[in-house]
Design a protein around this motif. Structure first.
Motif, PDB file in Angstrom:
ATOM      1  N   VAL A  46     -22.813  44.552  44.263  1.00 52.37           N
ATOM      2  CA  VAL A  46     -23.771  43.747  43.405  1.00 52.37           C
ATOM      3  C   VAL A  46     -25.110  43.330  43.853  1.00 52.37           C
ATOM      4  CG1 VAL A  46     -22.647  41.493  44.224  1.00 52.37           C
ATOM      5  CG2 VAL A  46     -23.328  41.979  41.605  1.00 52.37           C
ATOM      6  N   GLU A  47     -25.033  43.091  45.193  1.00 45.03           N
ATOM      7  CA  GLU A  47     -26.353  42.725  45.824  1.00 45.03           C
ATOM      8  C   GLU A  47     -27.394  43.915  45.423  1.00 45.03           C
ATOM      9  OE1 GLU A  47     -25.283  39.804  49.353  1.00 45.03           O
ATOM     10  OE2 GLU A  47     -24.546  41.736  49.379  1.00 45.03           O
ATOM     11  N   THR A  48     -26.871  45.259  45.946  1.00 47.54           N
ATOM     12  CA  THR A  48     -27.607  46.306  46.077  1.00 47.54           C
ATOM     13  C   THR A  48     -28.232  46.526  44.372  1.00 47.54           C
ATOM     14  OG1 THR A  48     -26.498  47.381  47.590  1.00 47.54           O
ATOM     15  CG2 THR A  48     -28.002  48.890  46.263  1.00 47.54           C
ATOM     16  N   LEU A  49     -27.275  46.344  43.514  1.00 49.87           N
ATOM     17  CA  LEU A  49     -27.778  46.509  42.055  1.00 49.87           C
ATOM     18  C   LEU A  49     -28.823  45.413  41.448  1.00 49.87           C
ATOM     19  CD1 LEU A  49     -27.022  48.003  39.501  1.00 49.87           C
ATOM     20  CD2 LEU A  49     -25.053  46.480  39.268  1.00 49.87           C
ATOM     21  N   THR A  50     -28.485  44.277  42.173  1.00 51.54           N
ATOM     22  CA  THR A  50     -29.591  43.186  41.696  1.00 51.54           C
ATOM     23  C   THR A  50     -30.923  43.529  42.507  1.00 51.54           C
ATOM     24  OG1 THR A  50     -27.780  41.506  41.577  1.00 51.54           O
ATOM     25  CG2 THR A  50     -30.119  40.888  42.023  1.00 51.54           C
ATOM     26  N   LEU A  51     -30.923  43.562  43.700  1.00 49.53           N
ATOM     27  CA  LEU A  51     -31.996  43.855  44.336  1.00 49.53           C
ATOM     28  C   LEU A  51     -32.659  45.445  44.184  1.00 49.53           C
ATOM     29  CD1 LEU A  51     -31.027  42.715  48.077  1.00 49.53           C
ATOM     30  CD2 LEU A  51     -32.506  41.584  46.475  1.00 49.53           C
ATOM     31  N   ARG A  52     -31.761  46.207  43.561  1.00 46.49           N
ATOM     32  CA  ARG A  52     -32.447  47.634  43.298  1.00 46.49           C
ATOM     33  C   ARG A  52     -32.946  48.239  44.511  1.00 46.49           C
ATOM     34  NH1 ARG A  52     -32.909  48.082  37.421  1.00 46.49           N
ATOM     35  NH2 ARG A  52     -34.367  49.582  37.792  1.00 46.49           N
ATOM     36  N   ARG A  53     -32.546  48.096  45.722  1.00 46.92           N
ATOM     37  CA  ARG A  53     -32.811  48.627  46.910  1.00 46.92           C
ATOM     38  C   ARG A  53     -31.880  48.437  48.043  1.00 46.92           C
ATOM     39  NH1 ARG A  53     -37.017  44.909  50.107  1.00 46.92           N
ATOM     40  NH2 ARG A  53     -35.855  42.984  49.889  1.00 46.92           N
ATOM     41  N   GLY A  54     -31.875  49.385  48.945  1.00 46.73           N
ATOM     42  CA  GLY A  54     -30.758  49.367  49.941  1.00 46.73           C
ATOM     43  C   GLY A  54     -30.965  50.470  50.781  1.00 46.73           C
ATOM     44  N   ASP A  55     -30.398  50.811  51.868  1.00 45.65           N
ATOM     45  CA  ASP A  55     -30.161  51.981  52.556  1.00 45.65           C
ATOM     46  C   ASP A  55     -28.997  52.941  52.204  1.00 45.65           C
ATOM     47  OD1 ASP A  55     -28.067  50.661  54.004  1.00 45.65           O
ATOM     48  OD2 ASP A  55     -29.058  50.693  56.032  1.00 45.65           O
ATOM     49  N   CYS A  56     -28.447  53.844  53.135  1.00 52.40           N
ATOM     50  CA  CYS A  56     -27.557  54.697  52.610  1.00 52.40           C
ATOM     51  C   CYS A  56     -26.047  54.151  52.443  1.00 52.40           C
ATOM     52  CB  CYS A  56     -27.472  55.772  53.549  1.00 52.40           C
ATOM     53  SG  CYS A  56     -27.127  55.449  55.423  1.00 52.40           S
ATOM     54  N   GLU A  57     -25.561  53.465  53.239  1.00 47.40           N
ATOM     55  CA  GLU A  57     -24.251  52.703  53.043  1.00 47.40           C
ATOM     56  C   GLU A  57     -24.434  51.860  51.615  1.00 47.40           C
ATOM     57  OE1 GLU A  57     -26.039  49.457  55.329  1.00 47.40           O
ATOM     58  OE2 GLU A  57     -25.697  51.710  55.853  1.00 47.40           O
ATOM     59  N   ASP A  58     -25.631  51.097  51.477  1.00 43.75           N
ATOM     60  CA  ASP A  58     -25.636  50.243  50.338  1.00 43.75           C
ATOM     61  C   ASP A  58     -25.511  51.201  49.004  1.00 43.75           C
ATOM     62  OD1 ASP A  58     -25.894  48.201  52.050  1.00 43.75           O
ATOM     63  OD2 ASP A  58     -28.213  48.518  52.059  1.00 43.75           O
ATOM     64  N   SER A  59     -26.420  52.092  48.902  1.00 45.96           N
ATOM     65  CA  SER A  59     -26.402  53.018  47.683  1.00 45.96           C
ATOM     66  C   SER A  59     -25.115  53.548  47.654  1.00 45.96           C
ATOM     67  CB  SER A  59     -27.707  54.043  47.634  1.00 45.96           C
ATOM     68  OG  SER A  59     -27.797  54.624  48.709  1.00 45.96           O
ATOM     69  N   SER A  60     -24.540  54.053  48.558  1.00 45.04           N
ATOM     70  CA  SER A  60     -23.120  54.845  48.580  1.00 45.04           C
ATOM     71  C   SER A  60     -22.093  53.838  48.078  1.00 45.04           C
ATOM     72  CB  SER A  60     -22.620  55.350  49.931  1.00 45.04           C
ATOM     73  OG  SER A  60     -23.623  56.415  50.468  1.00 45.04           O
ATOM     74  N   PHE A  61     -22.010  52.531  48.409  1.00 41.81           N
ATOM     75  CA  PHE A  61     -20.983  51.670  48.054  1.00 41.81           C
ATOM     76  C   PHE A  61     -21.170  51.511  46.599  1.00 41.81           C
ATOM     77  CE2 PHE A  61     -20.708  49.555  52.458  1.00 41.81           C
ATOM     78  CZ  PHE A  61     -20.112  50.540  53.105  1.00 41.81           C
ATOM     79  N   LEU A  62     -22.433  51.160  46.303  1.00 44.49           N
ATOM     80  CA  LEU A  62     -22.822  51.134  44.760  1.00 44.49           C
ATOM     81  C   LEU A  62     -22.442  52.381  43.900  1.00 44.49           C
ATOM     82  CD1 LEU A  62     -23.991  49.421  42.415  1.00 44.49           C
ATOM     83  CD2 LEU A  62     -26.299  50.246  42.959  1.00 44.49           C
ATOM     84  N   LEU A  63     -22.674  53.516  44.139  1.00 40.43           N
ATOM     85  CA  LEU A  63     -22.462  54.925  43.672  1.00 40.43           C
ATOM     86  C   LEU A  63     -20.916  54.653  43.406  1.00 40.43           C
ATOM     87  CD1 LEU A  63     -22.761  57.343  42.212  1.00 40.43           C
ATOM     88  CD2 LEU A  63     -23.090  58.245  44.375  1.00 40.43           C
ATOM     89  N   ALA A  64     -20.295  54.858  44.442  1.00 43.88           N
ATOM     90  CA  ALA A  64     -18.640  54.658  44.489  1.00 43.88           C
ATOM     91  C   ALA A  64     -17.980  53.558  43.475  1.00 43.88           C
ATOM     92  CB  ALA A  64     -18.125  54.524  45.843  1.00 43.88           C
ATOM     93  N   THR A  65     -18.716  52.338  43.511  1.00 44.12           N
ATOM     94  CA  THR A  65     -17.992  51.319  42.657  1.00 44.12           C
ATOM     95  C   THR A  65     -18.377  51.754  41.132  1.00 44.12           C
ATOM     96  OG1 THR A  65     -18.558  49.688  44.455  1.00 44.12           O
ATOM     97  CG2 THR A  65     -18.494  48.754  42.157  1.00 44.12           C
ATOM     98  N   LEU A  66     -19.705  52.077  40.910  1.00 42.25           N
ATOM     99  CA  LEU A  66     -20.023  52.414  39.370  1.00 42.25           C
ATOM    100  C   LEU A  66     -19.052  53.531  38.970  1.00 42.25           C
ATOM    101  CD1 LEU A  66     -23.896  52.216  39.677  1.00 42.25           C
ATOM    102  CD2 LEU A  66     -22.467  50.729  38.405  1.00 42.25           C
ATOM    103  N   MET A  67     -18.904  54.630  39.763  1.00 44.31           N
ATOM    104  CA  MET A  67     -17.903  55.833  39.534  1.00 44.31           C
ATOM    105  C   MET A  67     -16.681  55.315  39.088  1.00 44.31           C
ATOM    106  SD  MET A  67     -19.345  58.723  42.170  1.00 44.31           S
ATOM    107  CE  MET A  67     -18.093  60.104  41.694  1.00 44.31           C
ATOM    108  N   ILE A  68     -16.073  54.325  39.718  1.00 46.93           N
ATOM    109  CA  ILE A  68     -14.647  53.923  39.741  1.00 46.93           C
ATOM    110  C   ILE A  68     -14.657  52.887  38.316  1.00 46.93           C
ATOM    111  CG2 ILE A  68     -12.808  52.521  40.667  1.00 46.93           C
ATOM    112  CD1 ILE A  68     -13.760  53.693  43.539  1.00 46.93           C
ATOM    113  N   ALA A  69     -15.678  52.064  38.215  1.00 47.77           N
ATOM    114  CA  ALA A  69     -15.931  51.511  37.211  1.00 47.77           C
ATOM    115  C   ALA A  69     -16.138  52.182  35.665  1.00 47.77           C
ATOM    116  CB  ALA A  69     -17.028  50.379  37.196  1.00 47.77           C
ATOM    117  N   SER A  70     -16.433  53.330  35.924  1.00 44.74           N
ATOM    118  CA  SER A  70     -16.629  54.098  34.808  1.00 44.74           C
ATOM    119  C   SER A  70     -15.279  54.841  34.282  1.00 44.74           C
ATOM    120  CB  SER A  70     -17.808  55.233  34.926  1.00 44.74           C
ATOM    121  OG  SER A  70     -17.163  56.084  35.842  1.00 44.74           O
ATOM    122  N   GLY A  71     -14.526  54.644  35.085  1.00 48.17           N
ATOM    123  CA  GLY A  71     -13.236  55.243  34.649  1.00 48.17           C
ATOM    124  C   GLY A  71     -12.776  56.413  35.502  1.00 48.17           C
TER     125      GLY A  71
END
Length: 175
Positions: A46-71
């Protein structure tokens, strides 16, 4: 992200691709040193999503979270920590792997600014002759953490061995 409403064949791969595209287009890569003045600082998705920036693990955690949230099943999404070896350097890195609807593992590089039109298979990135070779060391999802010994086997073979046998022991290990 304009995700498919149905759960028909092909829609889960489409969800994965759209989540990947969203992160690539909306999260700017910024090193922790530049952003926070420290060598490593992990953000919550949620912090990466709010800030719209981050490094590799930040964007990876966000991507994995969005994928799971998508079903997409959490069993088909993994975050991998390891290193990337190029012709001139080696660096620590984090990325996402996704088991597509055909059962193949795909590598989703979360730090790209744009994504290819298709989900790329993960194994070619781990081959010794790969230009940018990804060397996984840890692989995890919400329930499990796996340690991967260097050169042990291809990533998809390792993950599938764990799932099929219920347990995997590296060569030469004792119980």
């Amino acid at each position: 992200m304009d995700l498919p409403a149905s759960r028909a064949a092909g829609t889960f791969d489409e969800r994965a691709w759209k989540a990947w595209k969203y992160v690539a287009e909306n999260v700017e890569y910024v090193s922790d040193k530049k952003a926070f003045g420290m060598p490593d600082f992990w953000l919550f998705p949620v912090e990466t999503l709010t800030l719209r920036r981050g490094d590799c693990e930040d964007s990876s955690f966000l991507l994995a979270t969005l994928m799971i949230a998508s079903g997409i099943s959490e069993h088909c999404v993994r975050v991998v920590i390891g290193k990337v070896v190029t012709s001139s350097t080696t660096y620590g890195h984090c990325w996402v792997v996704y088991q597509n609807e055909s059962g193949n593992w795909c590598l989703l590089e979360s730090t790209l600014n744009s994504v290819p039109q298709r989900l790329p298979p993960a194994d070619p990135f781990t081959e010794p002759e790969s230009r940018d070779r990804y060397e996984p060391q840890l692989c995890f999802n919400r329930n499990h953490l796996w340690s991967i010994a260097p050169g042990e086997m291809r990533l998809s073979e390792y993950i599938n061995a764990r799932e099929i046998s219920g347990g995997y022991r590296p060569r030469g290990s004792e119980i």
